[in-house]
Design a protein around this motif. Structure first.
Motif, short mmCIF file in Angstrom:
data_model
loop_
_atom_site.label_atom_id
_atom_site.label_comp_id
_atom_site.label_asym_id
_atom_site.label_seq_id
_atom_site.Cartn_x
_atom_site.Cartn_y
_atom_site.Cartn_z
N LEU A 15 0.83 -1.20 0.00
CA LEU A 15 0.00 0.00 0.00
C LEU A 15 0.86 1.25 0.00
CD1 LEU A 15 -2.70 1.49 0.29
CD2 LEU A 15 -2.51 1.14 2.77
N LEU A 16 1.89 1.27 0.82
CA LEU A 16 2.77 2.44 0.90
C LEU A 16 3.41 2.71 -0.46
CD1 LEU A 16 4.18 4.64 2.50
CD2 LEU A 16 5.87 2.94 3.23
N SER A 17 3.86 1.67 -1.13
CA SER A 17 4.47 1.84 -2.45
C SER A 17 3.48 2.45 -3.44
CB SER A 17 4.97 0.48 -2.96
OG SER A 17 5.50 0.59 -4.26
N LEU A 18 2.24 1.98 -3.42
CA LEU A 18 1.22 2.52 -4.32
C LEU A 18 0.93 3.98 -4.02
CD1 LEU A 18 -1.32 -0.46 -4.36
CD2 LEU A 18 0.22 0.21 -6.21
N LEU A 19 0.80 4.31 -2.74
CA LEU A 19 0.41 5.67 -2.37
C LEU A 19 1.54 6.67 -2.56
CD1 LEU A 19 -1.82 5.11 0.80
CD2 LEU A 19 -2.54 5.67 -1.54
N VAL A 20 2.75 6.25 -2.34
CA VAL A 20 3.88 7.16 -2.56
C VAL A 20 3.89 7.67 -4.00
CG1 VAL A 20 6.40 7.18 -2.82
CG2 VAL A 20 5.40 6.40 -0.69
N GLU A 21 3.52 6.79 -4.92
CA GLU A 21 3.49 7.19 -6.33
C GLU A 21 2.23 7.97 -6.69
OE1 GLU A 21 6.10 6.87 -8.22
OE2 GLU A 21 7.11 5.88 -6.54
#
Length: 324
Positions: A15-21
């Motif tokens: 989730l963090l990877s998706l939201l960072v982008e």
């Protein structure tokens, strides 16, 4: 401001990877709650605000939720406590902080089964559903991600599949039930956290594209791995003894057993008392064959080492996350 709890866990890190982008394009800032910031991926450390501490701690969530518009909530399981303490007890300070800081929306990881005959006697699932009620009672708009068992649970069996071509569980060999990939849970959570249009309280089933039995799983794994794989059913008594042997809290161990029994009685199928089978999501979901090829096969074919564990999530309500 979106706050992410358990950002180093199986779901949270995806989730963090998706939201960072995606968050900057939506005008959203990100804040994470983590006990050990060193466990965050180096690539994201400078792109998020970090609150150090446990999200079960009142002082920590007071700091974390100040100014927050949305929160991703995931309770890491505590095998040293009874399930009701581990889920609702852990969540209670956060529920108070949601109300105190006027948090608008919360997306939480929960489980399938609400409304079924088994829901009140499903161990860890029952505890997870009670946590949903607690959050909903805080006054926030809430979406509970209602998840079945994860594909990733099978990574716990990688060593046995590698050595003997066998995986185990406690359910009937031909009982079909939904499963899901954790990547799809993370993607669903990201979409909800970036969407400001929803309100109220509801559950969102997060399911793979088809129901599968252990026999179906064995067939697909055999095809994808290029070697025979078979299912061996184990008894609930054996499971209970194993969990107690690991030193788990007796009530927690019994909660796992009750959850497994409920699943074998159709908890995830939603067929009792007119509840109806959960609807499939509109978005494309990860199929089991694809997951086997991309995730399970490398784990099974990898050479085992003395310090490599084959364990991961014990179930959809036993998410392997940042320690408390």
């Amino acid at each position: 401001m979106i706050v992410i709890t358990a950002p180093t866990g199986t779901i949270g890190r995806r989730l963090l990877s998706l939201l960072v982008e995606a968050a900057p394009a939506h005008g959203e800032e990100l804040r994470v709650v983590v006990r050990d910031p060193a466990r965050l991926p180096e690539a994201v450390r400078g792109r998020v605000e970090v609150v150090t501490g446990s999200h079960g701690d009142a002082a920590t969530v007071e700091r974390a939720f100040a100014g927050a518009d949305a929160v991703f909530w995931l309770v890491p399981p505590d095998a040293s406590a009874a399930p009701e303490d581990g889920w609702s007890g852990f969540t209670r300070p956060a529920a108070r902080a949601f109300a105190a800081h006027g948090v608008g929306r919360v997306v939480g990881v929960s489980a399938l089964g609400r409304g079924t005959a088994q829901a009140g006697r499903a161990g860890l699932v029952t505890a997870s559903l009670a946590m949903d009620d607690l959050i909903a009672g805080s006054g926030v708009a809430y979406r509970a991600l209602a998840c079945p068992s994860f594909f990733e649970n099978l990574l716990e069996e990688a060593g046995s599949i590698r050595a003997d071509g066998v995986f185990t569980d406690t359910v009937t060999a031909d009982r079909r039930a939904p499963l899901v990939a954790v990547a799809d849970i993370a993607a669903t959570a990201a979409g909800l956290l970036l969407d400001r249009s929803w309100s109220g309280v509801d559950s969102v089933p997060v399911l793979g594209p088809q129901d599968l039995s252990p026999e179906d799983l064995a067939l697909i794994m055999s095809e994808q791995l290029g070697r025979p794989v078979r299912y061996r059913r184990r008894s609930l008594d054996d499971l209970r003894s194993e969990l107690l042997g690991y030193g788990l809290h007796p009530a927690f161990a019994e909660g796992v057993v009750e959850m497994k029994r409920a699943k074998d009685e159709g908890l995830d199928e939603g067929l009792d008392e007119g509840v109806g089978r959960p609807a499939r999501p509109a978005v494309p979901a990860t199929g089991f064959a694809r997951w086997c090829a991309e995730t399970l096969k490398p784990a099974v074919l990898a050479a085992p080492t003395a310090d490599t564990a084959d364990t991961t999530d014990a179930d959809s309500t036993l998410e392997a996350t940042d320690a408390r």
